[in-house]
Motif scaffolding. Sequence first.
Motif, PDB file in Angstrom:
ATOM      1  N   THR A   1       0.597  -0.930   0.029  1.00 19.47           N
ATOM      2  CA  THR A   1      -0.232   0.391  -0.099  1.00 19.47           C
ATOM      3  C   THR A   1       0.750   1.265   0.105  1.00 19.47           C
ATOM      4  OG1 THR A   1      -1.761  -0.933   1.086  1.00 19.47           O
ATOM      5  CG2 THR A   1      -2.178   1.292   1.107  1.00 19.47           C
ATOM      6  N   GLY A   2       0.929   2.124  -0.934  1.00 22.00           N
ATOM      7  CA  GLY A   2       1.571   3.234  -0.730  1.00 22.00           C
ATOM      8  C   GLY A   2       1.556   4.182  -2.365  1.00 22.00           C
TER       9      GLY A   2
ATOM     10  N   LEU B   1      -3.120   1.337  -4.459  1.00 20.30           N
ATOM     11  CA  LEU B   1      -2.555   3.007  -4.680  1.00 20.30           C
ATOM     12  C   LEU B   1      -4.106   3.828  -4.294  1.00 20.30           C
ATOM     13  CD1 LEU B   1      -0.697   1.137  -7.935  1.00 20.30           C
ATOM     14  CD2 LEU B   1      -0.193   1.571  -6.064  1.00 20.30           C
ATOM     15  N   GLY B   2      -2.726   5.264  -5.126  1.00 18.40           N
ATOM     16  CA  GLY B   2      -3.363   5.913  -4.977  1.00 18.40           C
ATOM     17  C   GLY B   2      -4.584   6.366  -4.956  1.00 18.40           C
ATOM     18  N   GLY B   3      -4.792   7.690  -5.021  1.00 18.13           N
ATOM     19  CA  GLY B   3      -6.679   8.136  -5.307  1.00 18.13           C
ATOM     20  C   GLY B   3      -6.811   9.643  -5.448  1.00 18.13           C
TER      21      GLY B   3
ATOM     22  N   TYR C   1      -9.477   1.192  -9.666  1.00 21.48           N
ATOM     23  CA  TYR C   1      -9.365   0.521 -11.168  1.00 21.48           C
ATOM     24  C   TYR C   1      -8.479   1.367 -10.883  1.00 21.48           C
ATOM     25  CZ  TYR C   1     -14.667  -0.580 -10.888  1.00 21.48           C
ATOM     26  OH  TYR C   1     -15.606  -1.469 -11.060  1.00 21.48           O
ATOM     27  N   LYS C   2      -8.113   1.378 -12.003  1.00 26.69           N
ATOM     28  CA  LYS C   2      -7.331   2.193 -13.278  1.00 26.69           C
ATOM     29  C   LYS C   2      -5.304   2.360 -12.441  1.00 26.69           C
ATOM     30  CE  LYS C   2     -10.579   5.655 -13.639  1.00 26.69           C
ATOM     31  NZ  LYS C   2     -10.796   7.032 -14.004  1.00 26.69           N
ATOM     32  N   SER C   3      -4.962   3.372 -11.883  1.00 25.53           N
ATOM     33  CA  SER C   3      -4.211   3.431 -11.045  1.00 25.53           C
ATOM     34  C   SER C   3      -4.301   3.774  -9.589  1.00 25.53           C
ATOM     35  CB  SER C   3      -3.480   4.824 -11.230  1.00 25.53           C
ATOM     36  OG  SER C   3      -3.434   5.033 -12.969  1.00 25.53           O
TER      37      SER C   3
END
Length: 480
Positions: free
Chosen positions: A229-230, A253-255, A454-456
């Motif tokens: 997680t990061g 990951l990010g959001g 989803y996605k990145s």
Amino acid sequence: MSLDRSAFFIDGGWAAPATSATLEVVSPHTEQVVATVPEGSPADIDAAVAAARRAFDDGPWPRMSPEERIEVVQAFSNLYAGKLAEMAELITLEMGSPTSFSNLAQSPAPWMQIESFLTVARAFPWEEARAGMLGTDVIVRREPIGVVAAIPPWNVPQFTTMSKVVPALLAGCTVVVKPAPETPLDTYLMAELLAEAGVPAGVVNIVAAGREVGEHLVAHPGVDKVAFTGSTAAGRKIAAVCGEQLTRVSLQLGGKSAAIVLDDADLAATMEGLKFTALMNSGQACVAQTRILASRARYAEVVDALAATVSAMQVGDPMDPATEVGPMVAQRQQERVEKYIALGQEEGARVVVGGNGMPDGLTSGWYVRPTVFADVDNRMRIAQEEIFGPVLSVIPFDDVDDAVRIANDSDYGLAGTVWTGDVAAGVDVARRVRTGTYGVNTYTMDFAAPFGGYKSSGIGREFGPEGLAQYTELKAIYTP
């Protein structure tokens, strides 16, 4: 009482580090060192992976029945429940999470995860019989994936650690945890509880270290799965290494999540909700709803209400129960957020509340002023890039279709909300936004449901049966 430590938790006991390097744990509020702990080296990671490998290949844990593992994890859960206040205080001390948030989420939520995973494990289809199509019977088994490298971040360290360690344990895996260098203290308490619960030697190993040593762990040939997680940037690098080696991997990951405020929303209730969903943990949360989408018809009203809400939030000492926004975890994070606040103004956005500089009444600590930007175009960097601080952008939309388009116009897809007087209409919006989790007039994480993006925003899911399945391999056995 001193919080200093001198050893790592490896192979069921406290192991001397391979080098004399240390990490200083610094209070983000006082900027003073609160503890010194060993800094892991590649040699320490090698020792931890070797212990986990032995425990998996030759030890009892993977060979126990699911019921036997559940019994040990339940003992761990019972012990953890008695340490919630101590765990919350440690996390506030090391990373500056407001104590109000720490006592709500930093320690109770990890314990709730343990209990939720125990419920899932008791009903999980560890082995099932199927009627084959070719005249055979089929046994489908779910077996432990092996040695897991668990790499949590600093913002919610126990929350993200439990989402990896607990399902791994229940599946029969062994684990090497590499805590972030900013937040090692909570994992030492966790190690003590695991040992007291009767988790066998080598099943969980803990080595706090920085990024380069983390890269050594990710690339280690003794690791079967990486759970990370990061940041999205780090996640891409990890995915590349795991892809080259065909190591199993899950990435949270990010959001850059959007909160859509429809015209029929109760504005007072919406603002109360956004205090948490947009600014939880001082904005240092991947699921934070930092893009506030408001219709042009109510745009000024939403901006004014949000400005009043944010202005009234108390900023300061994270140990004060009245504090709602605390410091950033480190000076580098303070500087990063300040740069984005300056960038937003350069891009043409209007500061309604906050801006650059220290919050009123504070002269030290890694604080930033909670900031609300209006007149934001979704193409601006402050609307597209994850800032990871208390900075909100209010973006106008024309109609519901336009709001959904803007919400989806992002590299990320982790979370989101819609605020409306019509729940059914809100669910319709939720179905159209490409994101892994979504709330109608609220945002929470239900540990019975899968969490991920989803996605990145990542690969894979945590929580629920989907989260437990991430730590298993499927085997089909054919019988006549």
